[in-house]
Design a protein around this motif. Structure first.
Motif, PDB file in Angstrom:
ATOM      1  N   UNK A  34       0.856  -1.331   0.096  1.00 18.40           N
ATOM      2  CA  UNK A  34      -0.014   0.008  -0.115  1.00 18.40           C
ATOM      3  C   UNK A  34       0.783   1.294   0.065  1.00 18.40           C
ATOM      4  N   UNK A  35       1.780   1.419   0.718  1.00 15.90           N
ATOM      5  CA  UNK A  35       2.703   2.336   1.035  1.00 15.90           C
ATOM      6  C   UNK A  35       3.520   2.889  -0.301  1.00 15.90           C
ATOM      7  N   UNK A  36       3.957   1.515  -0.894  1.00 16.39           N
ATOM      8  CA  UNK A  36       4.840   1.679  -2.326  1.00 16.39           C
ATOM      9  C   UNK A  36       3.936   2.190  -3.349  1.00 16.39           C
ATOM     10  N   UNK A  37       2.528   1.532  -3.353  1.00 15.62           N
ATOM     11  CA  UNK A  37       1.546   2.139  -4.453  1.00 15.62           C
ATOM     12  C   UNK A  37       1.413   3.554  -4.232  1.00 15.62           C
ATOM     13  N   UNK A  38       1.020   4.051  -2.921  1.00 23.37           N
ATOM     14  CA  UNK A  38       0.708   5.414  -2.789  1.00 23.37           C
ATOM     15  C   UNK A  38       2.048   6.366  -2.919  1.00 23.37           C
ATOM     16  N   UNK A  39       3.008   5.708  -2.595  1.00 22.78           N
ATOM     17  CA  UNK A  39       4.227   6.655  -3.085  1.00 22.78           C
ATOM     18  C   UNK A  39       4.472   6.750  -4.388  1.00 22.78           C
ATOM     19  N   UNK A  44       4.045  10.694  -9.091  1.00 16.69           N
ATOM     20  CA  UNK A  44       3.504  10.833 -10.339  1.00 16.69           C
ATOM     21  C   UNK A  44       2.528  12.122 -10.413  1.00 16.69           C
ATOM     22  N   UNK A  45       1.970  12.550  -9.021  1.00 16.83           N
ATOM     23  CA  UNK A  45       1.283  13.862  -9.171  1.00 16.83           C
ATOM     24  C   UNK A  45       2.071  14.964  -8.725  1.00 16.83           C
ATOM     25  N   UNK A  46       3.412  14.577  -8.734  1.00 18.05           N
ATOM     26  CA  UNK A  46       4.494  15.737  -8.332  1.00 18.05           C
ATOM     27  C   UNK A  46       4.096  16.110  -6.825  1.00 18.05           C
ATOM     28  N   UNK A  47       3.915  15.344  -5.880  1.00 20.21           N
ATOM     29  CA  UNK A  47       3.649  15.621  -4.562  1.00 20.21           C
ATOM     30  C   UNK A  47       4.725  15.116  -3.870  1.00 20.21           C
ATOM     31  N   UNK A  48       5.979  15.482  -3.927  1.00 21.37           N
ATOM     32  CA  UNK A  48       7.280  15.064  -3.549  1.00 21.37           C
ATOM     33  C   UNK A  48       7.263  14.706  -1.949  1.00 21.37           C
ATOM     34  N   UNK A  49       6.677  15.831  -1.286  1.00 21.47           N
ATOM     35  CA  UNK A  49       6.893  15.416   0.062  1.00 21.47           C
ATOM     36  C   UNK A  49       6.194  14.472   0.775  1.00 21.47           C
ATOM     37  N   UNK A  50       5.101  13.928   0.259  1.00 16.94           N
ATOM     38  CA  UNK A  50       4.353  12.671   0.683  1.00 16.94           C
ATOM     39  C   UNK A  50       4.998  11.777   0.101  1.00 16.94           C
ATOM     40  N   UNK A  83       4.140   1.894  15.052  1.00 23.96           N
ATOM     41  CA  UNK A  83       4.388   3.355  14.928  1.00 23.96           C
ATOM     42  C   UNK A  83       4.506   3.932  13.604  1.00 23.96           C
ATOM     43  N   UNK A  84       4.677   3.082  12.580  1.00 21.98           N
ATOM     44  CA  UNK A  84       4.610   3.551  11.191  1.00 21.98           C
ATOM     45  C   UNK A  84       3.008   3.617  10.738  1.00 21.98           C
ATOM     46  N   UNK A  85       2.230   2.542  11.070  1.00 22.43           N
ATOM     47  CA  UNK A  85       0.802   2.770  11.064  1.00 22.43           C
ATOM     48  C   UNK A  85       0.273   3.942  11.485  1.00 22.43           C
ATOM     49  N   UNK A  86       0.615   4.135  12.918  1.00 22.67           N
ATOM     50  CA  UNK A  86       0.101   5.473  13.467  1.00 22.67           C
ATOM     51  C   UNK A  86       0.379   6.732  12.802  1.00 22.67           C
ATOM     52  N   UNK A  87       1.833   6.903  12.422  1.00 23.97           N
ATOM     53  CA  UNK A  87       2.174   7.938  11.652  1.00 23.97           C
ATOM     54  C   UNK A  87       1.423   8.251  10.399  1.00 23.97           C
ATOM     55  N   UNK A  88       1.172   7.157   9.766  1.00 29.56           N
ATOM     56  CA  UNK A  88       0.231   7.105   8.525  1.00 29.56           C
ATOM     57  C   UNK A  88      -1.149   7.523   8.879  1.00 29.56           C
ATOM     58  N   UNK A  89      -1.450   7.104   9.934  1.00 30.86           N
ATOM     59  CA  UNK A  89      -2.946   7.694  10.273  1.00 30.86           C
ATOM     60  C   UNK A  89      -2.982   9.378  10.480  1.00 30.86           C
ATOM     61  N   UNK A  94      -4.006  14.805   8.990  1.00 30.96           N
ATOM     62  CA  UNK A  94      -3.512  16.183   8.657  1.00 30.96           C
ATOM     63  C   UNK A  94      -4.038  16.576   7.338  1.00 30.96           C
ATOM     64  N   UNK A  95      -4.008  15.462   6.157  1.00 31.71           N
ATOM     65  CA  UNK A  95      -4.081  15.841   4.659  1.00 31.71           C
ATOM     66  C   UNK A  95      -5.424  15.515   4.210  1.00 31.71           C
ATOM     67  N   UNK A  96      -6.498  15.261   5.272  1.00 31.56           N
ATOM     68  CA  UNK A  96      -7.949  14.676   4.840  1.00 31.56           C
ATOM     69  C   UNK A  96      -8.557  15.871   4.066  1.00 31.56           C
ATOM     70  N   UNK A  97      -8.260  17.061   4.261  1.00 30.93           N
ATOM     71  CA  UNK A  97      -9.092  18.072   3.305  1.00 30.93           C
ATOM     72  C   UNK A  97      -8.690  17.690   2.022  1.00 30.93           C
ATOM     73  N   UNK A  98      -7.200  17.407   1.691  1.00 25.16           N
ATOM     74  CA  UNK A  98      -7.030  17.281   0.024  1.00 25.16           C
ATOM     75  C   UNK A  98      -7.325  15.760  -0.242  1.00 25.16           C
TER      76      UNK A  98
END
Length: 398
Positions: A34-39, A44-50, A83-89, A94-98
């Motif tokens: 999932x993380x690799x796919x969203x990365x 591709x969408x040029x959202x380099x920070x995420x 820890x990784x899963x909670x960080x993703x949560x 934080x970005x749920x508006x987008x």
């Protein structure tokens, strides 16, 4: 024998740990994909920070999965994955508006955190999930429509948290209960004689050595009693081993019903009554108030077979020979105490059986040369006295 018990309990713990490792491994693989796919999507969408954040999380999960596969234990891989899963949560909140459609991932994230951790850790982490969602709902109420959606979503998240943690609690409780039953079953197999249900020789000796060290300085009487059923071989040869086994079970049951097998202070069961070997039994009587009380206990034990088989034509007049050694008067260690009680028992047999005898210095002479007066408590000579049935006695000391 202790290695046998520890080995089986360790085996069960390994089975539980293996199942948890498989669960952590499955969650890690799903998270990695999932993380690799969203990365890739963010890149591709040029959202380099995420994209970079997802790439870092992908590397962490990959390393964590590699450690899990390489080592036998969890090695805190469950904590790191949580820890990784909670960080993703947190990122989703934080970005749920987008990306409002991605908030639904909070549900599997929270369920995964609860599933891969122990109940208390999962409860803390899932509660933190709910608190983060509540904080995001409070600080982002600028749009009424968004606020109404978030309120319904938050309610669903809290309900799921309660349901999953309740299930995790009862699952953990069930596992503890199963482990308790497993431990008791293994201990019964290791510590108890399977035919009579009494302690076996190993468990008796292990327990008795500790008990003797505790009662050494007490003013009460402590005695090791060695019992042997008279002419038991003849019972086996004449009526068969099935009948012999029932005789042993009956005698063991009467011992348990007439001899105290609980510690007077803690009220816990002990291993004071044991089947030593074949038709031989041993009892460690401790905390007996006086020698007179000890005599009463020994008389009661000697009459345990009285009228046991009055209703059958097969077996009659079963008796026991009993030898008694006092601690520390006769011996100051268990091995020597057992040897003295055993010799006293054989002296009782040489003097006519159906009696109990205390160990004394002339035991060896008694075994080789039977005097006219054996100086023992001969039960046969007292058969005219009124004898209470063993079942009528309460469980007192001994």
């Amino acid at each position: 024998m202790s290695n046998f018990v520890a080995g089986h309990l360790e085996e069960m713990a390994d089975i539980r740990a293996t199942r948890k490792r498989k669960l952590v491994s499955l969650c890690s693989v799903i998270s990695l994909i999932t993380l690799a796919g969203y990365g890739v999507v963010h890149f591709y969408n040029q959202d380099y920070s995420l994209a970079i954040i997802n790439l870092i999380c992908t590397v962490i999960v990959t390393t964590n999965l590699w450690r899990l596969k390489r080592h036998q234990g969890l090695q805190y891989t469950d904590i790191l994955l949580s820890g990784v899963l909670m960080f993703q949560g947190l990122l989703l909140l934080l970005y749920h508006a987008h990306y409002p459609e991605r908030l639904v991932w909070l549900f599997p994230l929270m369920v995964s955190v609860i599933a891969i951790n122990e109940f208390k850790i999962g409860l803390v982490c899932s509660s933190l999930f709910c608190l983060m969602a509540l904080a995001a709902n409070i600080f982002q109420q600028s749009q009424t429509e968004l606020h109404s959606v978030q309120t319904g979503f938050l309610f669903g998240l809290i309900v799921l948290c309660i349901i999953c943690n309740t299930a995790a609690y009862y699952y953990a409780k069930l596992l503890r209960y199963i482990q308790l039953l497993y431990r008791e079953g293994i201990e019964d197999l290791a510590y108890l004689d399977q035919l009579t249900g009494l302690a076996n020789r190993w468990s008796f000796e292990s327990w008795a050595q500790k008990k003797l060290s505790e009662v050494g300085n007490l003013s009460t009487t402590t005695a090791l009693v060695f019992l042997d059923i008279d002419d038991f071989k003849q019972v086996n040869d004449t009526y068969g081993h099935d009948v012999g086994d029932r005789v042993l079970q009956n005698f063991a049951r009467r011992l348990k019903n007439n001899v105290r097998s609980r510690d007077r202070k803690s009220n816990h069961h002990d291993y004071s009554i044991a089947r030593f070997a074949g038709d031989e039994f041993v009892i460690l009587l401790y905390d007996v108030r006086s020698k007179k009380d000890l005599d009463g206990i020994l008389k009661r034990i000697s009459h345990l077979f009285h009228d046991s088989y009055a209703d059958t034509n097969k077996i009659r007049d079963l008796t026991v020979s009993v030898g008694v050694a006092l601690y520390p008067q006769d011996a100051d260690n268990l091995s020597e105490l057992t040897r003295c009680a055993d010799k006293a028992m054989y002296a009782a047999k040489h003097c006519g059986k159906n009696q109990f005898k205390y160990y004394s210095g002339d035991i060896l002479t008694t075994l080789t040369e039977i005097p006219m007066d054996c100086n023992v408590h001969n039960i046969a000579q007292k058969s005219s006295r009124h004898i209470h049935k063993p079942e009528q006695h309460d469980k007192r000391n001994g």
